[in-house]
Each structure stands twice: as structure tokens, then as C-alpha cells.
Enzyme design. Structure first.
Site, mmCIF file in Angstrom:
data_model
loop_
_atom_site.group_PDB
_atom_site.id
_atom_site.type_symbol
_atom_site.label_atom_id
_atom_site.label_comp_id
_atom_site.label_asym_id
_atom_site.label_seq_id
_atom_site.Cartn_x
_atom_site.Cartn_y
_atom_site.Cartn_z
ATOM 1 N N GLU A 1 4.560 -1.894 11.090
ATOM 2 C CA GLU A 1 4.829 -0.512 10.689
ATOM 3 C C GLU A 1 3.990 0.512 11.451
ATOM 4 O O GLU A 1 2.862 0.227 11.853
ATOM 5 C CB GLU A 1 4.529 -0.380 9.193
ATOM 6 C CG GLU A 1 5.128 0.849 8.554
ATOM 7 C CD GLU A 1 5.482 0.600 7.098
ATOM 8 O OE1 GLU A 1 6.671 0.370 6.828
ATOM 9 O OE2 GLU A 1 4.586 0.634 6.241
ATOM 10 N N LYS B 1 2.429 3.921 10.408
ATOM 11 C CA LYS B 1 2.176 4.709 9.190
ATOM 12 C C LYS B 1 0.821 5.384 9.314
ATOM 13 O O LYS B 1 -0.193 4.733 9.503
ATOM 14 C CB LYS B 1 2.206 3.751 7.984
ATOM 15 C CG LYS B 1 1.858 4.403 6.670
ATOM 16 C CD LYS B 1 2.328 3.598 5.468
ATOM 17 C CE LYS B 1 1.706 2.243 5.324
ATOM 18 N NZ LYS B 1 2.035 1.612 4.027
ATOM 19 N N LYS C 1 11.957 4.125 7.731
ATOM 20 C CA LYS C 1 11.328 3.951 6.411
ATOM 21 C C LYS C 1 11.307 5.330 5.751
ATOM 22 O O LYS C 1 10.574 6.218 6.160
ATOM 23 C CB LYS C 1 9.913 3.391 6.593
ATOM 24 C CG LYS C 1 9.232 2.990 5.286
ATOM 25 C CD LYS C 1 9.474 1.525 4.979
ATOM 26 C CE LYS C 1 8.693 1.043 3.779
ATOM 27 N NZ LYS C 1 7.286 0.816 4.067
ATOM 28 N N GLU D 1 15.159 -2.527 -1.063
ATOM 29 C CA GLU D 1 13.847 -2.877 -1.624
ATOM 30 C C GLU D 1 13.887 -2.871 -3.146
ATOM 31 O O GLU D 1 14.379 -1.931 -3.757
ATOM 32 C CB GLU D 1 12.830 -1.844 -1.133
ATOM 33 C CG GLU D 1 11.445 -2.001 -1.748
ATOM 34 C CD GLU D 1 10.480 -0.943 -1.214
ATOM 35 O OE1 GLU D 1 10.273 -0.910 0.014
ATOM 36 O OE2 GLU D 1 9.968 -0.152 -2.013
ATOM 37 N N ASN E 1 9.058 -5.655 -2.881
ATOM 38 C CA ASN E 1 7.807 -4.915 -2.711
ATOM 39 C C ASN E 1 6.788 -5.445 -3.713
ATOM 40 O O ASN E 1 7.011 -5.387 -4.928
ATOM 41 C CB ASN E 1 8.045 -3.418 -2.925
ATOM 42 C CG ASN E 1 6.868 -2.580 -2.460
ATOM 43 O OD1 ASN E 1 5.728 -3.030 -2.479
ATOM 44 N ND2 ASN E 1 7.138 -1.362 -2.038
ATOM 45 N N GLU F 1 7.290 -7.407 1.197
ATOM 46 C CA GLU F 1 6.647 -6.160 1.637
ATOM 47 C C GLU F 1 5.399 -5.866 0.808
ATOM 48 O O GLU F 1 5.383 -6.124 -0.387
ATOM 49 C CB GLU F 1 7.615 -4.975 1.452
ATOM 50 C CG GLU F 1 9.003 -5.172 2.026
ATOM 51 C CD GLU F 1 9.954 -4.079 1.559
ATOM 52 O OE1 GLU F 1 9.487 -3.023 1.113
ATOM 53 O OE2 GLU F 1 11.167 -4.297 1.631
ATOM 54 N N SER F 2 4.410 -5.289 1.451
ATOM 55 C CA SER F 2 3.157 -4.832 0.823
ATOM 56 C C SER F 2 2.200 -5.979 0.522
ATOM 57 O O SER F 2 2.595 -7.018 0.001
ATOM 58 C CB SER F 2 3.388 -4.051 -0.478
ATOM 59 O OG SER F 2 4.038 -2.844 -0.220
#
Length: 261
Positions: free
Chosen positions: A54, A56, A116, A165, A186, A216-217
Site C-alpha cells: 500500500e 498510505k 483504496k 471488504e 479486515n 487485510e490489516s
């Protein structure tokens, strides 16, 4: 109001403004609108690492992550590292991103690019296509089943891949729609910001095999990926882990090298 509610409220105002400034015809006339998309879902199926890296700058949970890097360098670095795809945050107010970031990433690499964003309007899907994205993100927590169906069908009509998601079983059950390509779990609880890989593990058996599974995460170690692979996960979205370093591309490269040992 939780953070998602606040973001969506602001997003509605932002979209109304953008629509008044840039008409649909202008988006459709974009040079990138006619390009063939690169399917992230297909890349993930055959990848040994499955890393979606990513770009970010900041986030509501971590505030500033890294404001000093330019997108072109990050995109080139990720591509050289051998990541499977790149996620580009385009929300300005909460994440410090923009559509220009997507445009610059597109000009700098041939990776599948995920926009995103908090998508609540088909206009944003047209923007994604016009600015060079290959994949859009839909977030079940902010959409009805009808919207998920409408938005994913619209994305498919533009040849875009769709990553949906979810955070829990209830969201997952309303999201099993044929026009979704990838189902992302997530691991972050959006009310508390706590992260647990158990979320991905618990939901994995409820995701039909037609969908590519993405976690994710909270994925910051090789161990986390090795822990999730037996549950059928093919994609791993890694944001802060690479971005908090001075050279995200180098970080991704050494991470993937260790993962594939």
C-alpha cells in the site's frame, strides 16, 4: 458516530463537489479510460507471495505514517520488489491521499492498482477507471446488499476487478455476489481499532472457493502470512509495515525474499 460514519458523511459532500466540477463525459474521455485492465485476482491466484503493498501517508488509527515519500518512487520500488499489486489511498481528509497519487502510480509501474477509497457512488468507480485503477474496493460496512450488487456490476461493465471488504459474518453473508472477484477480511475492528488475525481465520470457512481470499490489516510479519495461508488466503494487504520505513520498496523486497525462502 464511529470513524466510518464520519468518513461517509464527508465523502458525500466531497462527491457532490467533484461531480459539479468534473462531468461524467470528461472522465470517460480520459486517455486511461480505454486501457486494458490488469486483473489482480488472476495475479493473486498464481503468486507465491500474494503481497498487495500500500501507499498510505496517514490514517485515523495511526495519524502520520510517512509524508516524505513520493508515489512514483514507492510504485517503482514495489514493482521491483515483486509485489502482486499496489493499493493507493485516494481519500484526502483522513488518509492524505488523492486521485493524483493513483495517476502517478499508474505512470510509474505496470502493477495492478487498487483504488483504496470509500465508494458510495458509481461516479467514484468511473473516476477509478479514468485515473488508471484496475481494481476497486467496496466496503460492506457502508453499503447495502443492493449497492454492493449495483456497484460491482457497474465495475465489471468497465472491466474492473472488485475487492469487497468485510469485518464480520453478517457483512460477509450479504456480500456473496457473483460480480465480486476477491473477498477481503479486515482484521481491524473499526470501533476499537484493535487488530486480530482470528477474524480472518474465523471467516475463512464461510467464503466460497469462487472468490480469491484476501486478508487485510495487522499483517506485519512472515509468520502472520504463514499462519493464514492454510486457511486459503491468497492475498495479503500490507500498508503501514512498508510505508513506515524510509524505503518501502526495499522493505517489501526483503520481506518477500524471506517469505519465499
Amino acid at each position: 458516530m464511529n470513524i466510518l460514519d464520519k468518513i461517509v458523511t464527508d465523502k458525500r459532500k466531497e462527491i457532490a463537489l467533484r461531480k459539479s466540477l468534473i462531468p461524467l463525459k470528461q472522465l470517460e474521455a480520459s486517455a486511461l479510460f480505454k486501457r486494458s485492465t490488469i486483473l489482480l485476482s488472476e495475479h493473486l491466484k498464481s503468486s507465491t507471495s500474494g503481497i498487495i503493498a500500500e501507499h498510505k501517508r496517514r490514517s485515523p488509527s495511526k495519524s502520520v505514517i510517512n509524508q516524505n515519500l513520493n508515489v512514483q518512487d514507492v510504485a517503482k520500488g514495489y514493482e521491483e520488489a515483486g509485489v502482486c499489486g499496489m493499493s493507493v489511498l485516494t481519500d484526502g481528509k483522513y488518509f492524505g491521499g488523492s486521485l493524483d497519487d493513483l495517476l502517478l502510480a499508474r505512470a510509474s509501474c505496470n502493477l495492478p492498482l487498487l483504488r483504496k477509497e470509500f465508494i458510495i457512488d458509481t461516479y467514484q468507480i468511473l473516476e477509478a477507471k479514468a485515473y488508471g485503477a484496475d481494481v476497486i474496493l467496496l466496503i460492506a460496512a457502508i453499503l447495502t446488499k443492493e449497492e454492493i450488487k449495483q456497484f460491482s456490476e457497474f465495475a465489471k461493465s468497465l472491466d474492473l476487478d472488485v475487492l469487497l471488504e468485510v469485518h464480520n459474518l453478517e457483512e460477509l453473508q450479504k456480500s456473496i455476489i457473483p460480480t465480486i472477484d476477491m473477498l477481503g477480511v479486515n482484521n481491524r475492528n473499526l470501533k476499537t481499532f484493535e487488530v486480530s488475525l482470528e477474524t480472518s481465520k474465523a471467516l475463512s470457512s464461510h467464503i466460497p472457493n469462487d472468490f480469491v481470499k484476501v486478508s487485510e490489516s495487522g499483517i506485519s510479519s512472515i509468520e502472520a502470512i504463514k499462519e493464514l495461508q492454510p486457511y486459503g488466503y491468497k492475498g495479503f494487504l500490507i500498508g503501514e509495515n512498508f510505508m513506515k520505513t524510509d524505503n518501502p520498496g526495499e522493505s517489501a523486497k526483503s520481506f518477500i525474499k524471506k517469505l519465499n525462502k
